[in-house]
Enzyme design. Structure first.
Site, mmCIF file in Angstrom:
data_model
loop_
_atom_site.group_PDB
_atom_site.id
_atom_site.type_symbol
_atom_site.label_atom_id
_atom_site.label_comp_id
_atom_site.label_asym_id
_atom_site.label_seq_id
_atom_site.Cartn_x
_atom_site.Cartn_y
_atom_site.Cartn_z
ATOM 1 N N MET A 30 -50.308 33.914 -56.943
ATOM 2 C CA MET A 30 -50.838 35.184 -57.442
ATOM 3 C C MET A 30 -50.480 36.323 -56.485
ATOM 4 S SD MET A 30 -54.313 34.320 -59.438
ATOM 5 C CE MET A 30 -55.401 34.269 -58.022
ATOM 6 N N LEU A 33 -49.054 37.384 -50.438
ATOM 7 C CA LEU A 33 -48.621 36.128 -49.815
ATOM 8 C C LEU A 33 -48.901 36.090 -48.313
ATOM 9 C CD1 LEU A 33 -45.211 35.677 -51.667
ATOM 10 C CD2 LEU A 33 -47.475 34.819 -52.310
ATOM 11 N N HIS A 37 -48.764 30.303 -48.379
ATOM 12 C CA HIS A 37 -47.845 30.346 -49.526
ATOM 13 C C HIS A 37 -46.413 30.043 -49.079
ATOM 14 C CE1 HIS A 37 -50.984 33.365 -50.992
ATOM 15 N NE2 HIS A 37 -50.945 32.506 -51.999
ATOM 16 N N ASP A 150 -56.402 24.474 -52.432
ATOM 17 C CA ASP A 150 -57.121 24.488 -53.714
ATOM 18 C C ASP A 150 -57.101 23.059 -54.250
ATOM 19 O OD1 ASP A 150 -57.423 27.611 -54.407
ATOM 20 O OD2 ASP A 150 -55.545 27.241 -53.349
ATOM 21 N N VAL A 176 -52.922 25.415 -44.750
ATOM 22 C CA VAL A 176 -52.518 26.161 -43.550
ATOM 23 C C VAL A 176 -53.691 27.031 -43.095
ATOM 24 C CG1 VAL A 176 -50.904 27.863 -42.607
ATOM 25 C CG2 VAL A 176 -50.104 26.159 -44.250
ATOM 26 N N MET A 184 -56.325 29.957 -44.538
ATOM 27 C CA MET A 184 -55.668 31.184 -45.005
ATOM 28 C C MET A 184 -55.924 31.368 -46.494
ATOM 29 S SD MET A 184 -52.020 31.484 -43.156
ATOM 30 C CE MET A 184 -51.907 31.527 -41.374
ATOM 31 N N ARG A 187 -57.864 36.207 -50.222
ATOM 32 C CA ARG A 187 -59.183 36.851 -50.263
ATOM 33 C C ARG A 187 -59.754 37.122 -48.866
ATOM 34 N NH1 ARG A 187 -59.766 33.572 -55.208
ATOM 35 N NH2 ARG A 187 -60.035 35.033 -56.930
HETATM 36 P P1 AMP Z 1 -52.846 31.626 -54.979
HETATM 37 O O1 AMP Z 1 -51.866 32.734 -54.768
HETATM 38 O O2 AMP Z 1 -54.113 31.792 -54.218
HETATM 39 O O3 AMP Z 1 -53.039 31.301 -56.440
HETATM 40 O O4 AMP Z 1 -52.186 30.327 -54.351
HETATM 41 C C1 AMP Z 1 -50.895 29.910 -54.734
HETATM 42 C C2 AMP Z 1 -50.621 28.568 -54.121
HETATM 43 O O5 AMP Z 1 -50.702 28.673 -52.704
HETATM 44 C C3 AMP Z 1 -51.632 27.496 -54.539
HETATM 45 O O6 AMP Z 1 -50.948 26.273 -54.750
HETATM 46 C C4 AMP Z 1 -52.530 27.425 -53.342
HETATM 47 O O7 AMP Z 1 -53.159 26.168 -53.187
HETATM 48 C C5 AMP Z 1 -51.561 27.677 -52.221
HETATM 49 N N1 AMP Z 1 -52.274 28.140 -51.013
HETATM 50 C C6 AMP Z 1 -53.097 29.202 -50.891
HETATM 51 N N2 AMP Z 1 -53.605 29.264 -49.647
HETATM 52 C C7 AMP Z 1 -53.100 28.215 -48.960
HETATM 53 C C8 AMP Z 1 -53.239 27.720 -47.624
HETATM 54 N N3 AMP Z 1 -54.035 28.313 -46.731
HETATM 55 N N4 AMP Z 1 -52.563 26.601 -47.288
HETATM 56 C C9 AMP Z 1 -51.759 25.970 -48.187
HETATM 57 N N5 AMP Z 1 -51.574 26.395 -49.451
HETATM 58 C C10 AMP Z 1 -52.232 27.488 -49.836
#
Ligand code: AMP
Length: 282
Positions: A30, A33, A37, A150, A176, A184, A187
């Protein structure tokens, strides 16, 4: 790095490459980044010659009182970061591309979406499963990488792919953290400096449970209690703090097999999630 906004242009670019036999790795995001990500993008590049990253703030996975309108957006910053990690294609569709007029199909994954975030965010995983199924239909990835951050979402996608017989290998990438332990998250940008300190109680609690587990404790209530003590100290009331089976997400009373401890809590107005895998499935 190509930035593509329409379904037609995406397919026109990818299908000839796929016909040539190039493998496509896909990372749905989303945007806003961070290094978490980017680690997914690097993982995708280890599995495929062509790496597609989508940036789409999916409205159907937000509840009516959630943060859709103020969700952080930084397309230019995101593109700069994605260029650095060797992204081939950024797919940045509008809402109309993902949900054109007449769109009426949704995807429901029944069991693993119950409880945890599913209990506190009604409709969330239906929105996630629907947009991911749509993105898979557009991209036709060989491999798709999702973060263990997630965890329930990753489990939902694994179930979706298995149940609908999709030819996609789902790869989970490790969570991460910031150097101080905070998971991380896009939000985290909402947190004031004071809230950020309070937010550290989530990871501190999970690490405390992990230490107890490493010392041999297997009683779920005691492991959860160890984590809860850290949240209490910080004055944080979790939405949930649970021990679940690492693949089925069934609640556990003992940590005898593969298992994960998951937490969600609001710090100020910001909803945060975190987890530690105590034992990975083999
Ligand atoms: P989002 O942009 O929040 O929808 O996340 C996109 C992808 O990045 C999803 O597969 C999340 O699980 C992954 N993601 C978000 N934060 C982290 C993190 N801290 N460590 C690993 N993957 C992450």
């Amino acid at each position: 790095m190509l930035v593509i906004e329409t379904a037609e242009a995406l397919k026109a670019h990818l299908r000839p490459l796929q016909r040539e036999g190039l493998r496509v790795g896909f990372v749905p995001t989303m945007g806003a980044l961070h290094a978490g990500h980017l680690s997914l993008v690097e993982e995708a590049a280890r599995h495929a010659e062509v790496v597609v990253v989508s940036i789409f703030v999916n409205p159907t996975q937000f509840g009516p009182n959630e943060d859709l309108s103020r969700y952080p957006r930084d397309l230019e910053g995101d593109l700069a970061k994605l260029r650095e990690v060797g992204t081939s294609v950024v797919f940045h569709p509008s809402e109309d591309v993902m949900y054109p007029p007449g769109h009426q199909t949704t995807v429901q994954v029944a069991h693993v979406t119950q409880g945890l975030c599913g209990a506190h965010r009604p409709g969330h995983f239906e929105g996630v499963a629907t947009v991911v199924a749509g993105l898979f239909g557009l991209v036709h990835p060989d491999v798709a990488v999702f973060g263990e951050k997630d965890y329930q979402q990753l489990t939902t996608i694994r179930t979706l792919v298995r149940d609908l017989h999709m030819d996609v290998e789902v790869v989970g990438a490790p969570l991460v953290r910031e150097t101080d332990g905070l998971a991380m998250s896009s939000r985290n940008a909402y947190l004031s400096p004071e809230e950020r300190l309070t937010a550290l109680s989530l990871s501190r609690g999970l690490f405390r449970a992990r230490d107890r587990y490493a010392a041999g404790e297997r009683n779920a209530a005691l492991l959860i209690g160890a984590a809860h003590a850290e949240l209490d100290l910080a004055g944080v009331q979790p939405e949930y703090l649970e021990l679940r089976h690492a693949t089925s997400l069934v609640p556990l009373e003992r940590a005898d097999g593969p298992c994960v401890m998951l937490v969600a809590a609001r710090v100020g107005k910001t909803r945060l999630i975190d987890n530690v895998i105590l034992r990975r499935p083999s």
